[in-house]
Design a protein around this motif. Structure first.
Motif, short mmCIF file in Angstrom:
data_model
loop_
_atom_site.label_atom_id
_atom_site.label_comp_id
_atom_site.label_asym_id
_atom_site.label_seq_id
_atom_site.Cartn_x
_atom_site.Cartn_y
_atom_site.Cartn_z
N ASP A 205 -11.30 2.95 -12.93
CA ASP A 205 -10.99 3.07 -11.49
C ASP A 205 -10.69 1.70 -10.89
OD1 ASP A 205 -11.52 5.75 -11.79
OD2 ASP A 205 -13.56 5.62 -10.98
N PHE A 206 -11.44 0.70 -11.32
CA PHE A 206 -11.24 -0.68 -10.89
C PHE A 206 -9.84 -1.15 -11.28
CE2 PHE A 206 -11.32 -5.04 -12.57
CZ PHE A 206 -11.78 -5.79 -11.50
N VAL A 207 -9.43 -0.86 -12.50
CA VAL A 207 -8.13 -1.31 -13.00
C VAL A 207 -6.99 -0.60 -12.28
CG1 VAL A 207 -6.62 -1.43 -15.02
CG2 VAL A 207 -9.06 -1.97 -15.24
N SER A 208 -7.10 0.71 -12.15
CA SER A 208 -6.02 1.50 -11.53
C SER A 208 -5.95 1.30 -10.02
CB SER A 208 -6.22 2.98 -11.83
OG SER A 208 -7.35 3.49 -11.11
N GLY A 209 -7.08 0.95 -9.42
CA GLY A 209 -7.13 0.83 -7.96
C GLY A 209 -7.27 2.15 -7.24
N ASN A 220 -7.60 0.58 -2.24
CA ASN A 220 -6.83 1.32 -3.24
C ASN A 220 -5.65 0.46 -3.70
OD1 ASN A 220 -7.73 4.48 -3.32
ND2 ASN A 220 -8.13 3.56 -1.32
N VAL A 221 -5.97 -0.55 -4.48
CA VAL A 221 -4.98 -1.52 -4.95
C VAL A 221 -5.19 -1.77 -6.44
CG1 VAL A 221 -4.16 -3.89 -4.74
CG2 VAL A 221 -4.87 -2.65 -2.69
N PRO A 222 -4.15 -1.65 -7.28
CA PRO A 222 -4.31 -1.90 -8.71
C PRO A 222 -4.75 -3.33 -8.97
CG PRO A 222 -2.21 -0.83 -8.24
CD PRO A 222 -2.78 -1.24 -6.93
N VAL A 283 2.92 -7.99 -0.84
CA VAL A 283 3.04 -6.78 -1.69
C VAL A 283 1.80 -5.91 -1.54
CG1 VAL A 283 3.08 -5.97 -4.08
CG2 VAL A 283 4.63 -7.79 -3.35
N LEU A 284 0.62 -6.54 -1.54
CA LEU A 284 -0.63 -5.81 -1.43
C LEU A 284 -0.77 -5.14 -0.07
CD1 LEU A 284 -2.95 -8.43 -3.14
CD2 LEU A 284 -1.94 -6.41 -4.17
N ASP A 285 -0.38 -5.84 0.98
CA ASP A 285 -0.49 -5.26 2.32
C ASP A 285 0.53 -4.15 2.55
OD1 ASP A 285 -2.66 -6.70 3.29
OD2 ASP A 285 -1.42 -8.37 3.99
N GLU A 286 1.71 -4.30 1.95
CA GLU A 286 2.75 -3.28 2.12
C GLU A 286 2.62 -2.14 1.11
OE1 GLU A 286 6.46 -5.35 1.93
OE2 GLU A 286 6.21 -6.26 3.91
N ARG A 287 1.73 -2.33 0.10
CA ARG A 287 1.43 -1.29 -0.87
C ARG A 287 2.66 -0.83 -1.65
NH1 ARG A 287 -3.16 0.46 -0.89
NH2 ARG A 287 -2.66 2.51 -1.71
N THR A 288 3.45 -1.81 -2.09
CA THR A 288 4.63 -1.51 -2.90
C THR A 288 4.30 -1.81 -4.36
OG1 THR A 288 5.37 -3.73 -2.22
CG2 THR A 288 6.38 -1.84 -1.13
N PHE A 289 3.60 -0.86 -5.01
CA PHE A 289 3.05 -1.11 -6.33
C PHE A 289 3.96 -0.59 -7.45
CE2 PHE A 289 -1.00 -0.47 -3.76
CZ PHE A 289 -1.07 -1.82 -3.44
N THR A 290 5.21 -1.02 -7.44
CA THR A 290 6.09 -0.67 -8.55
C THR A 290 5.76 -1.58 -9.74
OG1 THR A 290 7.78 -2.29 -7.92
CG2 THR A 290 7.90 -0.09 -6.89
N PRO A 291 6.05 -1.14 -10.97
CA PRO A 291 5.79 -2.00 -12.13
C PRO A 291 6.44 -3.36 -12.01
CG PRO A 291 6.25 0.23 -12.85
CD PRO A 291 6.52 0.20 -11.38
N MET A 294 4.47 -5.49 -9.44
CA MET A 294 3.16 -5.91 -9.95
C MET A 294 3.32 -6.99 -11.02
SD MET A 294 0.57 -2.66 -9.89
CE MET A 294 1.47 -1.59 -11.00
N ALA A 295 4.37 -6.85 -11.84
CA ALA A 295 4.65 -7.90 -12.82
C ALA A 295 5.00 -9.20 -12.11
CB ALA A 295 5.78 -7.47 -13.75
N ARG A 296 5.74 -9.09 -11.01
CA ARG A 296 6.09 -10.29 -10.25
C ARG A 296 4.84 -10.96 -9.69
NH1 ARG A 296 9.58 -9.87 -4.82
NH2 ARG A 296 7.49 -9.52 -3.99
#
Length: 363
Positions: A205-209, A220-222, A283-291, A294-296
Motif C-alpha cells: 500500500d505504501f509503494v502503490s500510494g 494517495n501518492v505512489p 506533479v504530486l500536487d496535480e496528481r498526474t501519476f503517469t509512468p 513518475m519516471a521523470r
C-alpha cells in the motif's frame, strides 16, 4: 497550491538553525530549541488531516519550506522533511492507528525505516516484531517509529510496516558520517514487541500510494513519485547555503575569471536543481501519476543530486583555502550536500535505470 503559512515560518527556523549549525555539526545533535522550532513550525503536521488538527498541506509548499530550512542547516532540513513525510506514510494505518498517533496532537514526530529488516509473526490481535534498522534519521527526538518487516504467512512472506511508540524500541547511536552529522540517523532495535493490528499495514500500500483509510489527495501518492523528493529538497537548500557562504568568503577580494565562471555555473546549477524538485512537487500536487511523469520525478531527483554536488564542489574551488576553514560554513555545506546526495534514493542505478526504459519505450 496549499498555503498553510509553512514557508515564512520555515525561514525563521532556517535562521535559528543556522545559529546552531556549527554546534550541531560538532556535537552530532540538533539543539533542543531547533527541534522544538521544527515541530512548532508545523512540519510534522503538514500532511496530517485537519480532523486531527493537521494542515492538510501540499507538496509544493512543503518543498519550498524544506529548501528554506536547508539554506541554514542541512541536517535540520533533512529531519523536517522526514517528519512531514513519515506522518504521510503513517496515514496508511487503520483509523484506530490515526487515533493513537494524533488524537492528542497533530505534531507527533514520526520517523521511518523503509527496508524490511525486521521479522514478525502473526499472533492474536496483531503481530510480534523483532529487528534492527540502521540509518533511521531523527530518531533521537522521535515519538514513534514506522519500521518495515517481513511476516511469515504460511505462503509467500509479506512485507508490512509497523508503528511503534518510543517505549517499544531502543536506539543505538551508530551514525558517524562525515556529513549530515546532526541528523541522528542511528540504529533502531526492536526485541519481540507486540504490535496491534491497527498499528500495521502492507508495504504494498505504501509503494502503490493507494490509501484504504484516507481519501485525502496527499495521502494517495505512489512512493515512486515522491521518494527522491524527501532527500533532494534538503540538498538543494544546503547548496543555496553553500553559495551564500562562498560569496561571503570572497567578499572584498579580487575575483578572477576562473572563480567568476565557477560562481556563475554553480548558481545556475542550483537554480536548475530547485526547478526540478519543484517540478516534482507540482506533479504530486496535480496528481498526474503517469509512468512517464513518475519516471521523470525519479530522473529529476537523481539529476538534482548530481547537479548540487558538482555546484558545491565548484563553490569550494572558487572560495579557495578560506572556504575549507573549519570556521567556514562552506565546508560543512559541502560535506552535507555530498552526504545527502549519496542516499540510495538519489542514485541513477536505483531510480532512472529502473524506470526509464519501461516508461519511455514500453519495455
Amino acid at each position: 497550491m496549499s498555503d498553510t503559512g509553512l514557508v515564512p515560518v520555515a525561514e525563521k527556523v532556517s535562521a535559528l538553525a543556522a545559529e546552531h549549525a556549527e554546534e550541531a555539526d560538532r556535537t552530532r545533535r540538533l539543539a533542543p530549541e531547533v527541534v522544538a522550532a521544527v515541530r512548532e513550525a508545523g512540519f510534522a503536521r503538514h500532511f496530517v488531516a485537519k480532523s486531527y488538527g493537521g494542515s492538510e498541506g501540499g507538496f509544493t509548499e512543503f518543498t519550498q519550506a524544506v529548501i528554506a530550512v536547508g539554506e541554514g542547516c542541512a541536517s535540520t532540513a533533512w529531519c523536517a522533511s522526514l517528519s512531514a513525510l513519515s506522518a504521510r506514510y503513517a496515514t496508511h494505518l487503520p483509523r484506530l492507528g490515526h487515533d493513537e498517533l494524533w488524537a492528542d496532537s497533530p505534531d507527533t514526530f514520526i520517523v521511518t525505516a523503509q527496508p524490511p529488516m525486521g521479522k514478525a509473526t502473526v499472533t492474536q490481535g496483531g503481530h510480534r516484531l523483532s529487528g534492527r534498522w540502521s540509518y533511521v534519521s531523527g530518531v533521537d527526538f522521535a515519538d514513534w517509529a514506522l519500521v518495515c518487516g517481513m511476516v511469515a504467512t504460511g505462503g509467500e512472506p509479506e512485507a508490512r510496516f509497523f508503528a511503534l511508540p518510543r517505549k517499544d524500541f531502543t536506539v543505538v547511536e551508530a551514525w558517524d558520517n562525515a556529513g549530515m552529522r546532526a541528523t541522528s540517523s542511528h540504529t533502531v532495535i526492536v526485541d519481540d514487541v507486540f504490535v496491534p493490528e491497527h498499528l500495521s499495514y502492507l508495504r504494498a500500500d505504501f509503494v502503490s500510494g493507494q490509501n484504504g483509510t484516507s481519501d485525502l489527495p496527499a495521502h494517495n501518492v505512489p512512493f515512486q513519485a515522491v521518494g527522491g523528493l524527501t532527500f533532494a529538497a534538503p540538498a538543494v537548500g544546503a547548496a543555496y547555503g553553500a553559495f551564500h557562504a562562498a560569496t561571503d568568503a570572497l567578499r572584498g577580494k579580487k575575483v578572477n575569471v576562473s572563480q567568476g565562471v565557477d560562481l556563475c555555473r554553480a548558481s545556475a546549477q542550483i537554480d536548475a536543481a530547485r526547478f526540478l524538485v519543484e517540478q516534482n512537487a507540482q506533479v504530486l500536487d496535480e496528481r498526474t501519476f503517469t509512468p512517464r511523469l513518475m519516471a521523470r520525478c525519479e530522473r529529476n531527483a537523481t539529476f538534482t543530486a548530481d547537479s548540487v554536488v558538482e555546484a558545491v564542489g565548484a563553490l569550494v574551488r572558487a572560495a579557495g583555502t578560506s572556504g575549507l576553514s573549519e570556521s567556514s560554513p562552506l565546508q560543512r555545506f559541502w560535506r552535507d550536500v555530498v552526504s545527502a546526495s549519496s542516499h540510495v534514493a538519489l542514485r541513477y542505478e536505483t531510480a532512472a535505470v529502473r524506470t526509464w526504459p519501461a516508461a519511455l519505450i514500453g519495455e
